[in-house]
Design an enzyme around this catalytic site. Structure first.
Site, PDB file in Angstrom:
ATOM      1  N   SER A   1       0.824  -1.206   0.000  1.00  0.00           N
ATOM      2  CA  SER A   1       0.000   0.000   0.000  1.00  0.00           C
ATOM      3  C   SER A   1       0.862   1.261   0.000  1.00  0.00           C
ATOM      4  O   SER A   1       1.838   1.379   0.747  1.00  0.00           O
ATOM      5  CB  SER A   1      -0.874  -0.011   1.258  1.00  0.00           C
ATOM      6  OG  SER A   1      -1.623   1.177   1.338  1.00  0.00           O
TER       7      SER A   1
ATOM      8  N   LYS B   1      -3.291   2.171  -2.228  1.00  0.00           N
ATOM      9  CA  LYS B   1      -3.112   3.223  -1.230  1.00  0.00           C
ATOM     10  C   LYS B   1      -4.326   3.189  -0.282  1.00  0.00           C
ATOM     11  O   LYS B   1      -5.426   2.798  -0.705  1.00  0.00           O
ATOM     12  CB  LYS B   1      -3.053   4.580  -1.958  1.00  0.00           C
ATOM     13  CG  LYS B   1      -2.966   5.791  -1.050  1.00  0.00           C
ATOM     14  CD  LYS B   1      -1.647   5.860  -0.334  1.00  0.00           C
ATOM     15  CE  LYS B   1      -1.612   6.960   0.731  1.00  0.00           C
ATOM     16  NZ  LYS B   1      -0.696   6.653   1.834  1.00  0.00           N
TER      17      LYS B   1
ATOM     18  N   ASN C   1       8.351   8.615   5.715  1.00  0.00           N
ATOM     19  CA  ASN C   1       7.239   9.269   5.033  1.00  0.00           C
ATOM     20  C   ASN C   1       6.255   9.822   6.056  1.00  0.00           C
ATOM     21  O   ASN C   1       6.090   9.279   7.146  1.00  0.00           O
ATOM     22  CB  ASN C   1       6.541   8.313   4.056  1.00  0.00           C
ATOM     23  CG  ASN C   1       5.428   7.517   4.702  1.00  0.00           C
ATOM     24  OD1 ASN C   1       4.329   8.027   4.917  1.00  0.00           O
ATOM     25  ND2 ASN C   1       5.721   6.271   5.050  1.00  0.00           N
TER      26      ASN C   1
ATOM     27  N   CYS D   1      -1.345   3.306  10.662  1.00  0.00           N
ATOM     28  CA  CYS D   1      -0.740   4.478  10.019  1.00  0.00           C
ATOM     29  C   CYS D   1      -0.096   5.363  11.086  1.00  0.00           C
ATOM     30  O   CYS D   1      -0.791   5.838  11.991  1.00  0.00           O
ATOM     31  CB  CYS D   1      -1.771   5.280   9.235  1.00  0.00           C
ATOM     32  SG  CYS D   1      -1.026   6.779   8.536  1.00  0.00           S
TER      33      CYS D   1
ATOM     34  N   LYS E   1      -3.420  -5.196   9.009  1.00  0.00           N
ATOM     35  CA  LYS E   1      -2.054  -4.666   8.881  1.00  0.00           C
ATOM     36  C   LYS E   1      -1.677  -3.964  10.180  1.00  0.00           C
ATOM     37  O   LYS E   1      -2.261  -2.931  10.545  1.00  0.00           O
ATOM     38  CB  LYS E   1      -1.944  -3.701   7.699  1.00  0.00           C
ATOM     39  CG  LYS E   1      -0.511  -3.206   7.486  1.00  0.00           C
ATOM     40  CD  LYS E   1      -0.354  -2.494   6.161  1.00  0.00           C
ATOM     41  CE  LYS E   1       1.082  -2.039   5.937  1.00  0.00           C
ATOM     42  NZ  LYS E   1       1.247  -1.337   4.661  1.00  0.00           N
TER      43      LYS E   1
ATOM     44  N   GLY F   1       8.616  -5.163   4.858  1.00  0.00           N
ATOM     45  CA  GLY F   1       9.662  -4.405   5.550  1.00  0.00           C
ATOM     46  C   GLY F   1      11.009  -4.579   4.882  1.00  0.00           C
ATOM     47  O   GLY F   1      11.686  -5.574   5.117  1.00  0.00           O
TER      48      GLY F   1
ATOM     49  N   GLY G   1       7.579  -2.674  -0.868  1.00  0.00           N
ATOM     50  CA  GLY G   1       7.166  -1.286  -0.681  1.00  0.00           C
ATOM     51  C   GLY G   1       8.193  -0.329  -1.244  1.00  0.00           C
ATOM     52  O   GLY G   1       8.227  -0.044  -2.444  1.00  0.00           O
TER      53      GLY G   1
HETATM   54  C1  SIN Z   1       0.489   7.653   5.085  1.00  0.00           C
HETATM   55  O1  SIN Z   1      -0.357   7.852   4.206  1.00  0.00           O
HETATM   56  O2  SIN Z   1       0.822   8.540   5.886  1.00  0.00           O
HETATM   57  C2  SIN Z   1       1.128   6.311   5.230  1.00  0.00           C
HETATM   58  C3  SIN Z   1       0.108   5.265   5.404  1.00  0.00           C
HETATM   59  C4  SIN Z   1       0.546   4.178   6.301  1.00  0.00           C
HETATM   60  O3  SIN Z   1       1.707   4.118   6.707  1.00  0.00           O
HETATM   61  O4  SIN Z   1      -0.278   3.341   6.624  1.00  0.00           O
END
Ligand code: SIN
Length: 307
Positions: free
Chosen positions: A21, A45, A69, A129, A163, A240, A262
């Protein structure tokens, strides 16, 4: 030719390699580079009930062996996904797994119900998240995990993959998900990390922390998968730092039924199909017909007969 297929709940994937994702969009850009039907599946996503603009920039920060991120779940919302993206995804020729995120357990259930349509093969519940302060990490609590999976189990007949975050009592959360009817555990999401801009002395991200992915986290994720594959009976999907077929094989040897690529997609956009080829070659060269001898062999003293 070895049989690369794997069974995850009620789904049979043609091979154990999915894309994770947030690293593959909805597949259209990569479809210009290679045929996604070579993959075991594509995970979208994260989709939310309403569209989200995500966090302010910067959203990405490179580190020596990983990527931080702080995207903040930018996505078009479930209605636009169903109308515009899903029809295109159905043409990819591989399993479509929709990653969903809700502000509350009820929102997850509504998403699961609305996504129970032809063309969606499974739902991945994003319980992890790290980029939505105070709301994202419900999967670090076994009780929170149980509540989300329970409501979603009532809302859909589709397979549910939980997840989880890599932090907290991951084994207890995984058992809670299994107990409420999850059909797989995706392990794991990114690790919370921090970068500081030394010119300003301030954290680079507006939300201070971000999620770390890439090679830096591979040994940590591998250890989690090793432990999880013993802790639950449902399949574990390893995520990972997987960037080559050897990485994927380590996860399978640790007990994973499948893996998700990923950050590897950003390093080499052809990473995932290369990985499928590498795994196929590995099995073929050893005369193995399926994953049975290899999966989880690290728990059983290794590959039978290997020196
Ligand atoms: C994000 O959109 O900030 C990352 C999503 C995630 O890590 O699950």
């Amino acid at each position: 030719m070895p049989d690369l297929s794997v069974r995850i709940g009620s789904l049979t994937l043609k091979n154990p390699v999915l894309v994770a994702s947030g690293t593959f969009g909805f597949g259209a850009d990569y479809a210009r580079l290679y045929d996604p039907s070579r993959l075991g599946g594509v995970v979208t996503k994260a989709i939310t009930l309403e569209p989200r603009r995500g966090n302010p920039p910067p959203r990405l920060w490179e580190t020596p062996c990983g990527l931080l991120n702080s995207i903040g779940l930018e996505n078009p919302g479930v209605e636009a996904f169903l109308r515009e993206e899903l029809p295109r995804m159905r043409a990819l020729g591989t399993a479509v797994v929709v990653n969903v995120w809700g502000e509350t357990p009820e929102e997850y259930a509504e998403l699961a119900q609305r996504l129970s349509v032809p063309g969606v093969d499974a739902i991945e519940l994003n319980l992890s998240c790290p980029n939505v302060p105070g709301k994202g990490l419900i999967g670090s609590s076994p009780a929170g995990t149980a509540r989300v999976v329970r409501l979603c189990r009532r809302a859909t007949g589709l397979d549910l993959w939980a997840k989880l975050p890599p932090e907290g009592d991951v084994l207890a959360a995984a058992r809670a998900a299994e107990g409420e009817g999850a059909t797989a555990i995706s392990a794991a999401n990114t690790f919370r990390g921090l970068a500081i801009d030394i010119r300003t002395g301030r954290p680079v991200f507006a939300n201070v922390t971000g999620g770390l992915s890439g090679p830096a986290i591979k040994p940590l994720a591998l250890r989690l998968v090793y432990e999880l594959s013993r802790a639950v009976r449902i399949p574990v999907i390893g995520i990972g730092g997987i960037a080559g077929w050897e990485d994927a094989l380590e996860f399978i040897m640790a007990g994973a039924h499948a893996v998700q690529v990923g950050t590897g997609n950003f390093i080499d956009p052809l990473c995932a199909p290369k990985l499928v080829r590498g795994l196929e070659k590995f099995l073929a060269e050893r005369g193995m017909e399926s994953w049975e001898e290899v999966r989880g062999c690290a728990h059983r003293g290794g590959i039978p007969g290997a020196a």
